[in-house]
Design a protein around this motif. Structure first.
Motif, short mmCIF file in Angstrom:
data_model
loop_
_atom_site.label_atom_id
_atom_site.label_comp_id
_atom_site.label_asym_id
_atom_site.label_seq_id
_atom_site.Cartn_x
_atom_site.Cartn_y
_atom_site.Cartn_z
N ASN A 7 41.64 31.03 42.42
CA ASN A 7 42.65 30.99 41.37
C ASN A 7 42.07 31.69 40.14
O ASN A 7 41.91 31.09 39.08
N LYS A 9 43.29 34.62 38.87
CA LYS A 9 44.26 35.53 38.24
C LYS A 9 44.29 35.30 36.73
O LYS A 9 44.42 34.16 36.26
N GLY A 10 44.14 36.38 35.99
CA GLY A 10 44.16 36.29 34.53
C GLY A 10 42.80 36.06 33.90
O GLY A 10 42.67 36.14 32.68
N LEU A 33 41.76 40.10 43.29
CA LEU A 33 41.96 38.68 43.01
C LEU A 33 42.68 38.45 41.68
O LEU A 33 42.82 37.31 41.24
N GLY A 34 43.11 39.54 41.05
CA GLY A 34 43.86 39.41 39.81
C GLY A 34 43.01 39.24 38.57
O GLY A 34 43.50 38.80 37.53
N VAL A 35 41.73 39.59 38.65
CA VAL A 35 40.81 39.44 37.52
C VAL A 35 40.87 40.68 36.64
O VAL A 35 40.69 41.81 37.12
N ASP A 36 41.11 40.50 35.35
CA ASP A 36 41.04 41.60 34.39
C ASP A 36 39.57 41.98 34.19
O ASP A 36 38.68 41.12 34.25
N VAL A 57 45.61 45.14 37.41
CA VAL A 57 44.93 44.31 36.42
C VAL A 57 44.65 45.16 35.18
O VAL A 57 44.69 46.39 35.22
#
Length: 274
Positions: A7, A9-10, A33-36, A57
């Motif tokens: 989890n 993301k963000g 994985l949605g990681v910036d 992202v």
């Protein structure tokens, strides 16, 4: 290859040495994985190329030379301007394949600064910042299978990676039971530009057979991070070799390393300034 759920993301990750190789592969893995991302290295054009492959992202680029004193603190300030860092990937590093007395002090000083001092500085900034925050945080420090023994012709590089391994494992133990997890990754040979830049390449069949792609190492690193592992050695052959050295005398293990890695190339490439 094992898969993982997360989890993330963000979340925001700072990845050093992200212009190529393992660092670039980890950046792309985190992006899925949605990681910036905040990507840093010395080559802005190479960072832009990597950023273009990290889809879906937000990606920021901070050009920095962590081989220079105080660069780590300036990088940390720049990385945190638009938000806090939740994941620190300390990947930047370099080595050379030469006798210690054949390389000038300037290159050794840069190696010490990049592989150890800047890594510790960023780790300290990250740990201090996380004290005032809640929620999970992750630090991943990239060491090497060379951290498990002395390596002739790579004496300083292997010693620096032994430092990274011991430092990382101690941090992991210090933060056991807290939201901060620290993982040390010890890759063996990997298909990156490291070998050409180090002047290596005359390797035995054993070294060549154990070489992995950077994507394999990146996946193993992120999986270990999410599982809260203390240390991971990607690849079965590398796991066997790092375990096997425990059964040998340190002198004999050093001789084996010499046979596995072969002899240095005739000419050591100049250290790029870009």
């Amino acid at each position: 290859m094992k898969t993982y759920t997360s989890n993330l993301k963000g979340k925001r990750a700072l990845v050093t040495g992200a212009s190529s190789g393992i660092g670039a592969a980890i950046a792309r893995e985190l992006a899925t994985l949605g990681v910036d991302l905040v990507l840093t290295a010395r080559r802005h054009d190479a960072l832009e190329a990597v950023a273009a492959t990290c889809k879906g992202v937000k990606v920021e680029i901070v050009t920095a030379d962590l081989g220079q004193p105080d660069a780590a603190h300036a990088l940390w300030e720049a990385a945190n301007v638009t938000g806090p860092i939740d994941i620190l990937i300390n990947n930047a590093g370099f080595g050379y394949f030469r006798r210690f007395d054949e390389v000038d002090w300037a290159r050794d000083a840069e190696l010490i600064q990049l592989n150890m001092t800047s890594l510790v500085a960023l780790a300290r900034c990250f740990v201090d910042t996380r004290k005032a925050k809640t929620g999970p945080a992750y630090m991943v420090n990239i060491a090497s299978t060379g951290a498990y023994q002395s390596v002739p012709n790579m004496a300083l590089y292997a010693a620096s990676k032994a430092f990274v391994r011991n430092f990382s494992e101690a941090l992991h133990d210090e933060h056991q039971g807290t939201p901060l997890s620290v993982t040390c990754v010890c890759p063996g040979g990997t298909e990156t530009a490291f070998h050409a830049a180090s002047g290596g390449g005359d390797y035995s069949w054993i070294a060549n057979a154990s070489t992995k792609r950077p994507e394999f190492v990146a996946h193993a690193a992120i999986l270990a991070m999410l599982c809260g592992q203390r240390t991971v050695v990607p690849g079965l052959f590398n796991q066997l070799s790092t375990f096997g050295v425990r059964l040998l005398t340190r002198r004999f293990a050093s001789r084996v390393a010499t046979q596995v890695l072969g002899q240095p190339r005739f000419e050591l490439p100049a250290r790029s300034t870009t």
